[in-house]
Design a protein around this motif. Structure first.
Motif, PDB file in Angstrom:
ATOM      1  N   UNK A  31       6.753   7.530  10.012  1.00 33.59           N
ATOM      2  CA  UNK A  31       7.942   8.194   9.468  1.00 33.59           C
ATOM      3  C   UNK A  31       9.177   7.624  10.155  1.00 33.59           C
ATOM      4  N   UNK A  32      10.202   7.393   9.402  1.00 35.54           N
ATOM      5  CA  UNK A  32      11.435   6.868   9.963  1.00 35.54           C
ATOM      6  C   UNK A  32      11.436   5.366  10.143  1.00 35.54           C
ATOM      7  N   UNK A  33      10.336   4.711   9.786  1.00 37.19           N
ATOM      8  CA  UNK A  33      10.282   3.263   9.911  1.00 37.19           C
ATOM      9  C   UNK A  33      11.301   2.636   8.969  1.00 37.19           C
ATOM     10  N   UNK A  34      11.877   1.550   9.403  1.00 39.31           N
ATOM     11  CA  UNK A  34      12.849   0.856   8.574  1.00 39.31           C
ATOM     12  C   UNK A  34      12.167  -0.033   7.533  1.00 39.31           C
ATOM     13  N   UNK A  35      10.867  -0.178   7.605  1.00 40.81           N
ATOM     14  CA  UNK A  35      10.129  -1.024   6.686  1.00 40.81           C
ATOM     15  C   UNK A  35       9.490  -0.146   5.620  1.00 40.81           C
ATOM     16  N   UNK A  36       9.946  -0.219   4.400  1.00 44.32           N
ATOM     17  CA  UNK A  36       9.424   0.639   3.343  1.00 44.32           C
ATOM     18  C   UNK A  36       8.771  -0.164   2.222  1.00 44.32           C
ATOM     19  N   UNK A  37       8.569  -1.467   2.409  1.00 41.66           N
ATOM     20  CA  UNK A  37       7.904  -2.287   1.406  1.00 41.66           C
ATOM     21  C   UNK A  37       6.413  -1.940   1.382  1.00 41.66           C
ATOM     22  N   UNK A  38       5.718  -2.331   0.349  1.00 41.90           N
ATOM     23  CA  UNK A  38       4.292  -2.045   0.223  1.00 41.90           C
ATOM     24  C   UNK A  38       3.434  -3.010   1.035  1.00 41.90           C
ATOM     25  N   UNK A  39       4.020  -4.134   1.453  1.00 44.29           N
ATOM     26  CA  UNK A  39       3.266  -5.148   2.191  1.00 44.29           C
ATOM     27  C   UNK A  39       4.071  -5.594   3.400  1.00 44.29           C
ATOM     28  N   UNK A  40       3.359  -5.932   4.460  1.00 43.99           N
ATOM     29  CA  UNK A  40       4.055  -6.277   5.696  1.00 43.99           C
ATOM     30  C   UNK A  40       3.309  -7.350   6.478  1.00 43.99           C
ATOM     31  N   UNK A  41       4.016  -7.917   7.430  1.00 44.95           N
ATOM     32  CA  UNK A  41       3.541  -8.996   8.292  1.00 44.95           C
ATOM     33  C   UNK A  41       3.895  -8.626   9.724  1.00 44.95           C
ATOM     34  N   UNK A  42       3.000  -8.894  10.655  1.00 48.92           N
ATOM     35  CA  UNK A  42       3.305  -8.596  12.051  1.00 48.92           C
ATOM     36  C   UNK A  42       2.807  -9.687  12.979  1.00 48.92           C
ATOM     37  N   UNK A  43       3.613  -9.967  13.985  1.00 47.11           N
ATOM     38  CA  UNK A  43       3.243 -10.858  15.086  1.00 47.11           C
ATOM     39  C   UNK A  43       3.372 -10.131  16.425  1.00 47.11           C
ATOM     40  N   UNK A  44       3.760  -8.847  16.379  1.00 50.66           N
ATOM     41  CA  UNK A  44       3.923  -8.040  17.597  1.00 50.66           C
ATOM     42  C   UNK A  44       2.997  -6.840  17.516  1.00 50.66           C
ATOM     43  N   UNK A  45       2.239  -6.643  18.594  1.00 51.99           N
ATOM     44  CA  UNK A  45       1.207  -5.619  18.574  1.00 51.99           C
ATOM     45  C   UNK A  45       1.303  -4.759  19.828  1.00 51.99           C
ATOM     46  N   UNK A  46       1.077  -3.467  19.629  1.00 52.62           N
ATOM     47  CA  UNK A  46       1.237  -2.494  20.705  1.00 52.62           C
ATOM     48  C   UNK A  46       0.016  -1.593  20.789  1.00 52.62           C
ATOM     49  N   UNK A  47      -0.177  -1.018  21.952  1.00 53.81           N
ATOM     50  CA  UNK A  47      -1.226  -0.022  22.176  1.00 53.81           C
ATOM     51  C   UNK A  47      -0.556   1.168  22.844  1.00 53.81           C
ATOM     52  N   UNK A 151      -6.852   6.971  -1.514  1.00 51.39           N
ATOM     53  CA  UNK A 151      -6.328   6.847  -2.877  1.00 51.39           C
ATOM     54  C   UNK A 151      -5.736   5.460  -3.155  1.00 51.39           C
ATOM     55  N   UNK A 152      -5.310   4.755  -2.110  1.00 56.31           N
ATOM     56  CA  UNK A 152      -4.540   3.519  -2.306  1.00 56.31           C
ATOM     57  C   UNK A 152      -5.192   2.230  -1.837  1.00 56.31           C
ATOM     58  N   UNK A 153      -6.167   2.285  -0.920  1.00 56.57           N
ATOM     59  CA  UNK A 153      -6.566   1.060  -0.243  1.00 56.57           C
ATOM     60  C   UNK A 153      -7.181   0.000  -1.156  1.00 56.57           C
ATOM     61  N   UNK A 154      -7.955   0.402  -2.153  1.00 50.12           N
ATOM     62  CA  UNK A 154      -8.592  -0.611  -3.014  1.00 50.12           C
ATOM     63  C   UNK A 154      -7.554  -1.380  -3.842  1.00 50.12           C
ATOM     64  N   UNK A 155      -6.750  -0.662  -4.578  1.00 52.60           N
ATOM     65  CA  UNK A 155      -5.760  -1.315  -5.444  1.00 52.60           C
ATOM     66  C   UNK A 155      -4.742  -2.098  -4.618  1.00 52.60           C
ATOM     67  N   UNK A 156      -4.274  -1.496  -3.534  1.00 51.92           N
ATOM     68  CA  UNK A 156      -3.275  -2.200  -2.712  1.00 51.92           C
ATOM     69  C   UNK A 156      -3.896  -3.384  -1.985  1.00 51.92           C
ATOM     70  N   UNK A 157      -5.156  -3.257  -1.579  1.00 54.28           N
ATOM     71  CA  UNK A 157      -5.856  -4.378  -0.950  1.00 54.28           C
ATOM     72  C   UNK A 157      -5.991  -5.552  -1.906  1.00 54.28           C
ATOM     73  N   UNK A 158      -6.314  -5.265  -3.161  1.00 55.37           N
ATOM     74  CA  UNK A 158      -6.403  -6.324  -4.169  1.00 55.37           C
ATOM     75  C   UNK A 158      -5.040  -6.968  -4.409  1.00 55.37           C
ATOM     76  N   UNK A 159      -3.998  -6.151  -4.454  1.00 53.32           N
ATOM     77  CA  UNK A 159      -2.641  -6.693  -4.632  1.00 53.32           C
ATOM     78  C   UNK A 159      -2.255  -7.572  -3.451  1.00 53.32           C
ATOM     79  N   UNK A 160      -2.606  -7.132  -2.251  1.00 50.20           N
ATOM     80  CA  UNK A 160      -2.314  -7.935  -1.054  1.00 50.20           C
ATOM     81  C   UNK A 160      -3.042  -9.273  -1.128  1.00 50.20           C
ATOM     82  N   UNK A 161      -4.315  -9.245  -1.493  1.00 52.46           N
ATOM     83  CA  UNK A 161      -5.074 -10.498  -1.603  1.00 52.46           C
ATOM     84  C   UNK A 161      -4.434 -11.433  -2.620  1.00 52.46           C
ATOM     85  N   UNK A 162      -4.034 -10.904  -3.775  1.00 46.84           N
ATOM     86  CA  UNK A 162      -3.402 -11.729  -4.801  1.00 46.84           C
ATOM     87  C   UNK A 162      -2.102 -12.341  -4.291  1.00 46.84           C
ATOM     88  N   UNK A 163      -1.328 -11.557  -3.567  1.00 49.25           N
ATOM     89  CA  UNK A 163      -0.054 -12.043  -3.018  1.00 49.25           C
ATOM     90  C   UNK A 163      -0.296 -13.149  -1.985  1.00 49.25           C
TER      91      UNK A 163
END
Length: 176
Positions: A31-47, A151-163
Motif C-alpha cells: 500500500x502506498x507504493x509508487x509503482x502501480x503498473x501490473x508488471x515490474x522489474x527489480x534489481x534491489x532486494x531486501x529482507x 484470482x490473478x496469478x494464472x492470467x497475469x503470469x501468462x501476460x508476463x510471459x508474453x511480454x
C-alpha cells in the motif's frame, strides 16, 4: 527453497556455467507504493521483517537485510524493451496478512513483496552473478492478498510471459 536449489546447482561440478540469473514470478504490491503498473522489474532486494517495519520487532545489525547484485545484460535489455517499471522487492518468511504502510523513506526503496527473491539475490551476489526479477503484480499485500493472488496469478503470469517473450524477440530482431 529456491535459494538452496540455486546454490546446489551452482556447486555442481558437471553443471553448465551460469552467467546471469533471471527470476520470473509474482509479487504483491505494498500500500502506498509508487509503482502501480501490473508488471515490474527489480534489481534491489531486501529482507525486512514486517514486525520490524511496523516497529513491533528488532532485527540484529549483524543480519544481512539488503542485496543488490545488479541485473545482467539480458535482464536489462528486457526491462528496457518491455518498459517495465522498477522498484525494490522485500522478501519475508511468510505471507503478510496485514496491510503494511511503509514509511516514506522505505516506500521510496521498496514496492513489492515476494518470498523467494532475497535468498536468490544473496546467492547470486555471493557468486558474483547478475540477478534481476520480473514480476506480475498480482495483488495488494494485506488481508485479501492471497485471495487476490489466486484470482490473478494464472492470467497475469501468462501476460508476463508474453511480454517477456515479445521483449526477447525484439532484442533478437535488433541483434542485441
Amino acid at each position: 527453497t529456491a535459494a538452496l536449489a540455486l546454490e546446489r546447482r551452482l556447486a555442481r561440478a558437471d553443471a553448465a556455467p551460469v552467467s546471469e540469473v533471471v527470476f520470473v514470478g509474482s509479487a504483491g504490491l505494498y500500500a502506498g507504493s509508487r509503482n502501480a503498473d501490473a508488471f515490474a522489474f527489480s534489481e534491489r532486494f531486501f529482507d525486512h521483517d514486517i514486525g520490524a517495519l511496523e516497529g513491533k520487532a528488532h532485527i540484529p545489525d549483524l543480519l544481512r537485510s539488503e542485496s543488490e547484485p545488479g541485473g545482467g545484460p539480458v535482464a536489462r535489455r528486457i526491462a528496457v524493451a518491455a518498459a517495465f517499471l522498477s522498484g525494490g522487492c522485500n522478501s519475508t518468511n511468510s505471507i503478510t496478512l496485514t496491510e503494511v504502510k511503509l514509511s516514506e523513506p522505505l516506500a521510496d526503496r521498496i514496492a513489492f513483496e515476494n518470498l523467494e527473491t532475497f535468498g536468490l539475490a544473496c546467492v547470486c551476489e555471493d557468486h558474483g552473478l547478475p540477478f534481476a526479477a520480473f514480476f506480475a503484480l498480482t495483488n495488494r499485500v494485506g488481508p485479501r492478498g492471497s485471495e487476490e493472488w489466486r484470482a490473478n496469478f494464472r492470467a497475469m503470469g501468462q501476460s508476463l510471459q508474453q511480454r517477456l517473450l515479445a521483449a526477447l524477440a525484439t532484442n533478437d530482431e535488433q541483434g542485441t
